[in-house]
Design a protein around this motif. Structure first.
Motif, short mmCIF file in Angstrom:
data_model
loop_
_atom_site.label_atom_id
_atom_site.label_comp_id
_atom_site.label_asym_id
_atom_site.label_seq_id
_atom_site.Cartn_x
_atom_site.Cartn_y
_atom_site.Cartn_z
N TYR A 378 12.24 -0.37 -6.36
CA TYR A 378 11.19 -0.27 -5.05
C TYR A 378 10.77 1.36 -4.76
O TYR A 378 9.78 1.77 -4.59
CB TYR A 378 11.23 -0.79 -3.80
CG TYR A 378 11.13 -2.38 -4.10
CD1 TYR A 378 10.16 -3.05 -4.71
CD2 TYR A 378 12.32 -3.05 -3.87
CE1 TYR A 378 10.17 -4.40 -4.82
CE2 TYR A 378 12.27 -4.44 -4.45
CZ TYR A 378 11.37 -5.20 -4.72
OH TYR A 378 11.15 -6.41 -5.09
N LEU A 382 7.08 4.10 -5.29
CA LEU A 382 6.49 4.77 -4.15
C LEU A 382 5.38 5.68 -4.64
O LEU A 382 5.63 6.68 -5.53
CB LEU A 382 7.53 5.54 -3.49
CG LEU A 382 7.12 5.94 -2.13
CD1 LEU A 382 6.69 4.73 -1.17
CD2 LEU A 382 8.35 6.72 -1.28
N THR A 407 3.05 -0.27 -1.59
CA THR A 407 3.66 1.01 -1.80
C THR A 407 3.06 1.63 -3.10
O THR A 407 3.26 3.03 -3.23
CB THR A 407 5.49 0.99 -2.18
OG1 THR A 407 5.50 0.26 -3.30
CG2 THR A 407 6.01 0.60 -1.04
#
Length: 437
Positions: A378, A382, A407
């Protein structure tokens, strides 16, 4: 039984450790002093599920040892396995430098009968060169010591190598004498007790079997990638096509998965070497040349889809990559699609953020600081304008789509391995591009 395994790379270390697990006394040999020191200290130089525990246990129990000096153990072993590297030369042929050096070392130092078994992937005819090298060294010494050569190609899949060794589809052994056959039968008896097949052949056939097997698998992959690309043009779904033809028992379903190209240490190298072997004998392997060409083109497909999506305007885009290794369950990046894709993205002026569960250190060694190394999957997405999936690790299969949408700058996913459902992606509001669908 006592054996030596020369070379502690992927094939040598896995093979030596698995033989030790079967009760054989194994000495693994490597000229790299740092690697041997690390192994003696319990540090495993490659990633393979379950290997570290097996190495440590067998070393602790005295069946698996490590040294830099082959000649010190030749008097105590019945079989020497040569599992050294055969990197491709610039023309695609296999470099036999290390294979022949092992043979010369044996010839210089044996004082009794030894069976030298080539486990490295080598072109047809290599055994004769190995035998000649040993004879030449024995003649220099003025001694006549009996020896045999044999071929025992490996069929280990990275990520499942231990299971492949302990429960093989088949074991292929090329031999020239009954004595060699008897020794290899004794060594592989634990496998034969489980009714697995040990196939004895002549040596040239054993050498050819390895190349032919890998080339057939590579052919199936490139064939399906060609079909996938055509499916996109005609509006067909390659997933349905794959299932339809795989249901034919004459074809079967394995290695019919389209994607962004094959890599690794075997398929690219072995296809090139077989093509070159044919050229050296005045024959053209037209099918395999096409297999190689399709695969090289396929490694560009994810970047090309990204470029088309943004109309060629990639400069300044933040691009995330999930998966760097050429396949899951390994840190091997040899001939990986990720290397080509990263290079293309950097040249296009993109900021590249990457994540792989185990290949991050290998990527740093190969790519350096030209990309951002994320701490998790994750973190990699970003502020990303697009996510490229290049390796189908299990942990990528069910991501939190909500986190990705929050994100990422834009929820664009280009799936180089077709692991997501296009309908589900559309329902979740994700721009989803895949291969052949």
């Amino acid at each position: 039984m006592n054996i030596a395994v020369v070379g502690t790379g992927y094939v040598g270390l896995v093979s030596g450790t698995c033989f030790a697990e079967m009760g054989v006394n194994v000495t693994c040999v490597d000229v790299n002093e740092e690697k041997i020191k690390s192994l003696l200290d319990g540090q495993i130089p490659i990633y393979e599920p379950g290997l570290d525990e097996m190495v440590l246990r067998n070393h602790r129990e005295g069946r698996l040892n490590f040294t830099t000096d082959l000649k010190t153990c030749l008097d105590n072993v019945d079989i020497v396995f040569s599992a050294v590297g055969t990197p491709p030369d610039e023309d695609g042929s296999a470099d036999l430098t290390y294979v022949l050096e092992v043979a010369r070392t044996v010839g210089r130092n044996i004082n009794k009968y030894v069976l030298l078994v080539t486990k490295s992937t080598v072109p047809v005819g290599t055994a004769q060169k190995v035998k000649k090298a040993i004879h030449e060294e024995l003649e220099k010494r003025g001694v006549d010591i009996e020896f045999d050569v044999a071929s025992n190609p490996e069929f280990l899949k990275e990520g499942a190598a231990i299971q492949d060794f302990m429960r093989p589809d088949r074991v292929v052994v090329g031999i020239e004498s009954e004595k060699a056959k008897e020794l290899m039968s004794r060594l592989y008896r634990p496998v034969m007790l489980n009714n697995f097949r040990v196939i004895f052949t002549d040596i040239p056939s054993a050498e050819m079997i390895k190349y032919a097997a890998n080339s057939m698998l590579a052919t199936r992959i490139s064939f399906m990638n060609d079909i996938a690309n055509l499916c996109e043009l005609v509006g067909a779904d390659v997933n349905m096509v794959r299932k339809g033809i795989g249901a034919d028992t004459r074809i079967g379903s394995k290695f019919l998965y389209p994607g962004c190209g094959y890599g690794g240490s075997c398929f690219p190298k072995d296809v090139k070497a077989l093509v070159k072997t044919a050229e050296n004998r005045g024959y053209e392997m037209r099918v395999l040349k096409a297999v190689e060409e399709v695969n090289e083109n396929q490694k560009h497909i994810v970047f090309n889809k990204l470029c088309k999506h943004y109309n060629g305007e990639l400069h300044g885009k933040v691009i995330a990559i999930w998966g760097l290794a050429f396949k899951p369950e390994t840190d091997d990046m040899r001939e990986a699609t990720a290397l080509i894709t990263i290079n293309q993205l950097i040249k296009a002026g993109c900021k590249v953020q990457v994540f792989d569960p185990v290949a991050m250190d290998e990527c740093k060694r190969r790519v350096g600081e030209g990309v951002t190394y994320a701490k998790d999957m994750y973190d990699a997405v970003l502020n990303a304008d697009a996510l490229l999936l290049l390796t189908e690790w299990k942990q990528f299969r069910l991501p939190s789509w909500g986190v990705l949408k929050r994100t990422m700058n834009s929820p664009v996913i280009i799936d180089g391995r077709n692991i997501y459902d296009p309908v589900e992606m559309m329902q979740k509001g994700v721009t989803y591009l895949c291969i052949g669908r």
